[in-house]
Design a protein around this motif. Structure first.
Motif, short mmCIF file in Angstrom:
data_model
loop_
_atom_site.label_atom_id
_atom_site.label_comp_id
_atom_site.label_asym_id
_atom_site.label_seq_id
_atom_site.Cartn_x
_atom_site.Cartn_y
_atom_site.Cartn_z
N VAL A 37 35.18 55.00 34.79
CA VAL A 37 34.02 54.12 34.75
C VAL A 37 34.09 53.27 33.48
CG1 VAL A 37 31.52 53.94 34.70
CG2 VAL A 37 32.61 55.75 36.04
N GLU A 38 34.21 51.95 33.67
CA GLU A 38 34.26 51.03 32.54
C GLU A 38 32.86 50.60 32.12
OE1 GLU A 38 37.72 49.75 35.35
OE2 GLU A 38 35.64 50.39 35.52
N GLN A 85 36.05 50.53 38.51
CA GLN A 85 35.44 49.48 39.32
C GLN A 85 35.44 48.12 38.60
OE1 GLN A 85 33.74 51.44 37.38
NE2 GLN A 85 32.29 50.07 36.35
N GLY A 86 35.73 48.12 37.32
CA GLY A 86 35.81 46.87 36.56
C GLY A 86 34.53 46.53 35.82
N THR A 87 34.69 45.77 34.76
CA THR A 87 33.55 45.26 33.99
C THR A 87 33.83 43.80 33.64
OG1 THR A 87 32.11 45.67 32.08
CG2 THR A 87 34.46 46.05 31.74
N GLN A 88 32.81 42.95 33.80
CA GLN A 88 33.00 41.52 33.61
C GLN A 88 32.93 41.15 32.13
OE1 GLN A 88 33.42 38.85 36.01
NE2 GLN A 88 33.81 37.70 34.13
N VAL A 89 33.91 40.37 31.70
CA VAL A 89 33.90 39.78 30.36
C VAL A 89 33.91 38.27 30.52
CG1 VAL A 89 35.20 39.47 28.22
CG2 VAL A 89 35.03 41.74 29.27
N THR A 90 32.93 37.61 29.93
CA THR A 90 32.84 36.15 30.00
C THR A 90 32.80 35.60 28.58
OG1 THR A 90 31.61 36.27 32.08
CG2 THR A 90 31.55 34.18 30.88
N VAL A 91 33.73 34.71 28.28
CA VAL A 91 33.82 34.10 26.96
C VAL A 91 33.47 32.63 27.10
CG1 VAL A 91 35.25 33.72 24.94
CG2 VAL A 91 35.64 35.75 26.37
N SER A 92 32.41 32.23 26.42
CA SER A 92 31.97 30.84 26.51
C SER A 92 32.59 30.02 25.37
CB SER A 92 30.45 30.76 26.44
OG SER A 92 29.99 31.25 25.19
#
Length: 129
Positions: free
Chosen positions: A5-6, A121-128
């Protein structure tokens, strides 16, 4: 079998930092080399970093070398990915994966997806920008 689990993903500005965690449960955590992979929209899943069962060996993709650090705490059954100097191109879903070690001597960490037996299941990383 092991369950992964991430956590720790989120939105961050370019140049910022995040630390991802991957908690494992099930079979003995030290029986596994661990890896981090990522998948951006419209792209294939790619290797980011890997660490041996003992933590003594690590490997990184060229695109993250000197910016990301993989580590593990076998007492806590957790692997980490410390990400610094983040760039918009680091935006992706990040997955941790476990590669069961058949022998603890002579079995190297892997960069190939198909070598890994279990996935989170993955974890979202968003870099603006």
């Amino acid at each position: 079998q092991v369950q992964l689990v991430e956590s720790g993903g989120g939105l961050v500005q370019a140049g910022g930092s995040l630390r991802l965690s991957c908690a494992a449960s099930g079979r003995a955590f030290s029986n596994y080399h661990m890896g981090w992979f990522r998948q951006a929209p419209g792209k294939e899943r790619e290797f980011v970093a890997a660490i041996s069962w003992s933590g003594g060996s690590t490997r990184y993709a060229d695109s993250v070398k000197d910016r990301f650090t993989i580590s593990r705490d076998n007492a806590k059954n957790t692997v980490y990915l410390q990400m610094s100097s983040l760039k918009p191109e680091d935006t992706a879903v990040y997955y941790c994966a476990a590669d069961e070690v058949p022998a603890k001597i002579g079995y190297s960490v892997k960069e190939v997806l198909d070598e890994y037996d279990y996935w989170g299941q993955g974890t979202q990383v968003t870099v603006s920008s």
